[in-house]
Design a protein around this motif. Structure first.
Motif, short mmCIF file in Angstrom:
data_model
loop_
_atom_site.label_atom_id
_atom_site.label_comp_id
_atom_site.label_asym_id
_atom_site.label_seq_id
_atom_site.Cartn_x
_atom_site.Cartn_y
_atom_site.Cartn_z
N VAL A 103 0.85 -1.19 0.00
CA VAL A 103 0.00 0.00 0.00
C VAL A 103 0.89 1.25 0.00
O VAL A 103 2.04 1.20 0.42
CB VAL A 103 -0.96 0.02 1.20
CG1 VAL A 103 -2.03 -1.04 1.03
CG2 VAL A 103 -0.21 -0.19 2.51
N LYS A 104 0.34 2.36 -0.50
CA LYS A 104 1.14 3.55 -0.74
C LYS A 104 1.60 4.24 0.55
O LYS A 104 2.46 5.11 0.49
CB LYS A 104 0.38 4.53 -1.63
CG LYS A 104 0.31 4.06 -3.07
CD LYS A 104 -0.42 5.06 -3.96
CE LYS A 104 -0.44 4.58 -5.41
NZ LYS A 104 -1.21 5.50 -6.28
N ASP A 105 1.03 3.86 1.69
CA ASP A 105 1.52 4.46 2.93
C ASP A 105 2.68 3.65 3.52
O ASP A 105 3.11 3.89 4.65
CB ASP A 105 0.40 4.61 3.95
CG ASP A 105 -0.22 3.28 4.39
OD1 ASP A 105 0.21 2.23 3.88
OD2 ASP A 105 -1.14 3.30 5.23
N ALA A 106 3.20 2.70 2.74
CA ALA A 106 4.38 1.96 3.19
C ALA A 106 5.56 2.93 3.31
O ALA A 106 5.63 3.95 2.63
CB ALA A 106 4.72 0.86 2.19
N GLN A 107 6.48 2.62 4.18
CA GLN A 107 7.68 3.44 4.35
C GLN A 107 8.55 3.33 3.10
O GLN A 107 8.55 2.29 2.41
CB GLN A 107 8.47 2.98 5.57
CG GLN A 107 7.75 3.18 6.89
CD GLN A 107 7.46 4.64 7.16
OE1 GLN A 107 8.34 5.50 7.04
NE2 GLN A 107 6.22 4.94 7.52
N VAL A 125 4.34 -9.26 -0.01
CA VAL A 125 2.96 -8.92 0.31
C VAL A 125 3.00 -8.07 1.56
O VAL A 125 3.72 -8.38 2.51
CB VAL A 125 2.10 -10.18 0.55
CG1 VAL A 125 0.68 -9.78 0.90
CG2 VAL A 125 2.10 -11.08 -0.67
N ALA A 126 2.26 -6.98 1.56
CA ALA A 126 2.23 -6.11 2.73
C ALA A 126 1.96 -6.93 3.98
O ALA A 126 1.05 -7.78 3.98
CB ALA A 126 1.16 -5.03 2.56
N PRO A 127 2.71 -6.74 5.06
CA PRO A 127 2.53 -7.55 6.27
C PRO A 127 1.09 -7.59 6.77
O PRO A 127 0.62 -8.62 7.24
CB PRO A 127 3.44 -6.85 7.28
CG PRO A 127 4.51 -6.23 6.44
CD PRO A 127 3.82 -5.78 5.18
#
Length: 224
Positions: A103-107, A125-127
């Protein structure tokens, strides 16, 4: 040098991604696409290592663009990056052949690590989605009546696997890492990596995520 194509209909998002990627010594941006059709065309022309693929774009969306790129047999890996942290997008994108979903709010460091991972054949895959994906994925698979009663060993994709490779594919489907597999099955991690590589090659899986999908498809793994 990892080459990257950015596919996003938002100019600011493309600009920010380009600035981040080009600050890295091992990455370069080879192009930008504003919709799925452009992403497909530019991938065919430029053959980037990784496409950063948005989902919601005008015209051809990111899911269908991913499906067309992977169906073409190109070596390019797809990393879906979207504002929408919804399971349905993860299922659809990974089913279409994407190697990762963030997702785009990932660091920033998560995005960079994700690009490097998929470029080398690993899966991302995003955690926050991983456990939901593994637990609920099977409920989103299309029903194939012809295979409903068939035991897993009858699936041709599994026919060439050894018993050990079948065992490792099963635990890959359950979300085990290479380190966990090595520890629990009393194997050297290098041996596990060799087995995983052979499993991917024998089953025609592009990466670890596709191996997870295969494990669910063939009923080696059931949802918890």
């Amino acid at each position: 040098m990892t080459t990257v194509l950015i596919a996003d209909d938002q100019p600011l998002q493309r600009f920010g991604s380009r600035m981040l990627l080009e600050s890295q010594d091992d990455m370069t941006v080879v192009g930008e696409a504003t919709n799925g059709s452009e992403a497909v065309r530019l991938t065919a022309e430029l053959h980037p290592d990784v496409v950063l693929m948005d989902i919601r774009m005008p015209g051809l969306d990111g899911i269908e663009a991913t499906r067309r790129i992977t169906a073409a047999g190109d070596r390019t890996r797809i990393l879906i990056v979207t504002t929408f942290d919804l399971d349905e997008y993860a299922y659809a994108g990974l089913r279409a052949g994407a190697s990762g979903f963030l997702v785009k709010d990932a660091q920033p460091e998560e995005l960079l690590a994700g690009i490097r991972a998929v470029a080398t054949g690993d899966a991302v895959v995003a955690p926050s989605l991983t456990r939901r994906l593994l637990d609920a994925y099977v409920h989103h698979l299309p029903t194939d009546p012809s295979r409903t009663e068939a035991p897993p060993q009858e699936d041709p994709r599994l026919a060439s696997l050894t018993d050990r490779e079948r065992e490792i594919l099963t635990v890959i489907g359950q979300g085990w890492t290479n380190t966990e597999i090595a520890t629990r099955l009393h194997l050297a991690e290098s041996t596990v990596k060799t087995h995983v590589g052979r499993i991917l090659a024998k089953t025609g899986s592009r990466d670890r995520i596709q191996a997870v999908i295969l494990a669910y498809d063939t009923k080696l793994v059931q949802p918890s």
